[in-house]
Write a protein that holds these residues in place. Structure first.
Motif, mmCIF file in Angstrom:
data_model
loop_
_atom_site.group_PDB
_atom_site.id
_atom_site.type_symbol
_atom_site.label_atom_id
_atom_site.label_comp_id
_atom_site.label_asym_id
_atom_site.label_seq_id
_atom_site.Cartn_x
_atom_site.Cartn_y
_atom_site.Cartn_z
ATOM 1 N N ALA A 54 0.816 -1.211 0.000
ATOM 2 C CA ALA A 54 0.000 0.000 0.000
ATOM 3 C C ALA A 54 0.850 1.262 0.000
ATOM 4 C CB ALA A 54 -0.937 -0.007 1.209
ATOM 5 N N ILE A 55 2.005 1.236 0.674
ATOM 6 C CA ILE A 55 2.826 2.440 0.812
ATOM 7 C C ILE A 55 3.952 2.486 -0.215
ATOM 8 C CG2 ILE A 55 4.438 3.627 2.368
ATOM 9 C CD1 ILE A 55 2.606 2.731 4.677
ATOM 10 N N CYS A 56 4.563 1.335 -0.473
ATOM 11 C CA CYS A 56 5.720 1.305 -1.375
ATOM 12 C C CYS A 56 5.336 1.156 -2.846
ATOM 13 C CB CYS A 56 6.680 0.189 -0.970
ATOM 14 S SG CYS A 56 7.363 0.387 0.683
ATOM 15 N N ASP A 57 4.186 0.568 -3.110
ATOM 16 C CA ASP A 57 3.745 0.377 -4.508
ATOM 17 C C ASP A 57 2.229 0.583 -4.596
ATOM 18 O OD1 ASP A 57 3.834 -0.154 -7.171
ATOM 19 O OD2 ASP A 57 4.339 -2.288 -6.982
ATOM 20 N N PRO A 58 1.750 1.788 -4.259
ATOM 21 C CA PRO A 58 0.301 2.016 -4.140
ATOM 22 C C PRO A 58 -0.472 1.840 -5.446
ATOM 23 C CG PRO A 58 1.516 4.093 -4.044
ATOM 24 C CD PRO A 58 2.529 3.003 -3.963
ATOM 25 N N LEU A 59 0.166 2.085 -6.589
ATOM 26 C CA LEU A 59 -0.540 1.977 -7.865
ATOM 27 C C LEU A 59 -0.907 0.533 -8.203
ATOM 28 C CD1 LEU A 59 1.506 4.541 -10.017
ATOM 29 C CD2 LEU A 59 -0.684 4.887 -8.851
ATOM 30 N N ARG A 115 3.726 11.946 4.898
ATOM 31 C CA ARG A 115 4.529 11.101 5.793
ATOM 32 C C ARG A 115 3.768 10.796 7.079
ATOM 33 N NH1 ARG A 115 8.864 14.507 4.026
ATOM 34 N NH2 ARG A 115 8.750 15.729 5.950
ATOM 35 N N LEU A 116 3.142 11.823 7.648
ATOM 36 C CA LEU A 116 2.386 11.624 8.887
ATOM 37 C C LEU A 116 1.203 10.691 8.678
ATOM 38 C CD1 LEU A 116 2.415 15.256 10.356
ATOM 39 C CD2 LEU A 116 3.674 13.260 11.184
ATOM 40 N N LYS A 117 0.526 10.830 7.529
ATOM 41 C CA LYS A 117 -0.615 9.967 7.232
ATOM 42 C C LYS A 117 -0.174 8.512 7.112
ATOM 43 C CE LYS A 117 -4.405 9.258 3.956
ATOM 44 N NZ LYS A 117 -5.024 9.717 2.683
ATOM 45 N N ALA A 118 0.942 8.280 6.431
ATOM 46 C CA ALA A 118 1.457 6.918 6.268
ATOM 47 C C ALA A 118 1.871 6.324 7.613
ATOM 48 C CB ALA A 118 2.635 6.921 5.299
ATOM 49 N N LEU A 119 2.514 7.149 8.461
ATOM 50 C CA LEU A 119 2.937 6.663 9.776
ATOM 51 C C LEU A 119 1.734 6.352 10.663
ATOM 52 C CD1 LEU A 119 5.969 9.039 10.482
ATOM 53 C CD2 LEU A 119 6.051 6.590 10.003
ATOM 54 N N ARG A 120 0.684 7.170 10.576
ATOM 55 C CA ARG A 120 -0.525 6.894 11.353
ATOM 56 C C ARG A 120 -1.166 5.585 10.904
ATOM 57 N NH1 ARG A 120 -1.524 12.556 11.090
ATOM 58 N NH2 ARG A 120 -2.825 12.221 9.249
ATOM 59 N N THR A 121 -1.155 5.352 9.588
ATOM 60 C CA THR A 121 -1.735 4.121 9.045
ATOM 61 C C THR A 121 -1.020 2.885 9.586
ATOM 62 O OG1 THR A 121 -2.335 5.277 7.006
ATOM 63 C CG2 THR A 121 -2.303 2.876 6.919
ATOM 64 N N CYS A 122 0.308 2.978 9.694
ATOM 65 C CA CYS A 122 1.099 1.837 10.171
ATOM 66 C C CYS A 122 1.136 1.748 11.688
ATOM 67 C CB CYS A 122 2.527 1.936 9.645
ATOM 68 S SG CYS A 122 2.660 1.759 7.856
ATOM 69 N N GLY A 123 0.805 2.855 12.364
ATOM 70 C CA GLY A 123 0.914 2.888 13.822
ATOM 71 C C GLY A 123 0.082 1.831 14.504
ATOM 72 N N SER A 124 -1.170 1.661 14.050
ATOM 73 C CA SER A 124 -2.050 0.666 14.671
ATOM 74 C C SER A 124 -1.503 -0.743 14.475
ATOM 75 C CB SER A 124 -3.463 0.774 14.093
ATOM 76 O OG SER A 124 -3.444 0.591 12.689
#
Length: 319
Positions: free
Chosen positions: A126-131, A235-244
């Protein structure tokens, strides 16, 4: 308790679960937080399954539903019998039922570890290859991953049952535990349990440690990709997504590691502490996982609020 429960025997028909030896007088009090945690785990995980089935069909939420299913299996396999021991001293359990409980406890653990690895892969794509996210993680692929999780768990844990059935028991059928744990049962045998011990070590190293390493590698690649994003907001959105996901991973592995270390150093640590850690290991992750996802995942939180709002509205209309 009859004499047959404490005399020597070779083929046990029943075991007697003792709960937490050393804290017998506190069993009723200990059962209160245990029952509360179990109730929260049941309600939380069934809520997650209901919401995912009804509204959320993206790959990430399908993995969350798999995790909720494993949590329900782990807690429901252990806690009802545990509470029966604490409340009614109903510790008697047949040898077959004990092996069945042991199988589902350890299979759930192996399955949950594999699901967390799959979720790490999901976040990596989802983060490294979202397309290519929807093209890589189709429902067919997720279904095959789920089948692989179940198959792997069965193939790893079923040999434990075979090894256990080969053992001869000649000491006692009193289990100083609140549920049927593999090594607790094996230590009651009068046979050499070297094979049992080494199989357990092999599973821990080749399966659990490998899962942890692959999860760590996935999140290392994710962090590298996140810090390369041009926007601070992204960056913050991606980190929040992975935080949980990171919270859930820590809540799953940390109690199990502490429990394993406590068993290894049981001659130093009091037995009741080892038992408490082992009991919390089957309670804390199933209770906290739905809370973490419910609080940190906006889509799940909004739908939980909507469900409760509708329920309250209907009840007020009926009254």
């Amino acid at each position: 308790m009859s004499d047959s429960n404490t005399t020597d025997f070779t083929n046990p028909s029943t075991f007697i679960l003792l709960g937490i030896p050393g804290l017998e007088a506190a069993h009723v009090w200990i059962s209160i937080p245990f029952c509360t945690m179990y109730t929260i785990a049941i309600l939380g995980n069934f809520t997650i399954l209901f919401i995912v089935k009804r509204d959320l069909h993206e790959p990430m939420y399908l993995f969350v539903s798999m995790l909720a299913t494993a949590d329900l299996l782990l807690s429901t396999t252990t806690v009802p019998k545990m509470l029966a021991v604490f409340w009614f001293r109903a510790g008697e359990i047949s040898f077959a039922a004990c092996l069945t409980q042991m199988f589902f406890i350890h299979a759930s653990f192996i399955a949950e570890s594999a699901i967390l690895l799959a979720m790490a892969f999901d976040r990596y794509v989802a983060i490294c290859d979202p397309l290519r996210y929807t093209a890589v993680l189709t429902k067919s692929v997720i279904g095959k991953m789920g089948l692989a999780v179940v198959t792997r768990s069965f193939c790893i844990i079923f040999p434990l049952i075979i090894l256990m059935k080969q053992l001869k028991f000649c000491r006692t059928n009193l289990l100083p535990h609140a549920y049927c744990d593999y090594m607790v049962i094996a230590r009651l045998a009068c046979d050499d349990i070297t094979v049992n011990v080494w199989y357990g070590v092999a599973v821990a190293i080749l399966v659990i440690c490998l899962d942890i390493v692959l999860i760590a590698v996935s999140y290392g690649l994710i962090l590298r990709a996140v810090f390369r994003l041009p926007s601070k907001e992204a960056r913050l959105k991606a980190l929040r997504t992975c935080g949980s996901h990171v919270c859930v991973i820590l809540m799953f592995y940390v109690p199990s590691v502490f429990s394993s270390l406590a068993h290894q150093f049981g001659h130093i640590i009091p037995g009741y502490i080892v038992n408490l850690l082992a009991n919390l290991y089957v309670l804390i992750p199933p209770m906290l996982n739905p809370i973490v996802y419910g609080v940190t995942t906006k889509e799940i939180l909004n739908r939980v609020i909507n469900v409760f709002y509708r329920c309250c509205s209907r009840s007020s209309l009926l009254s």
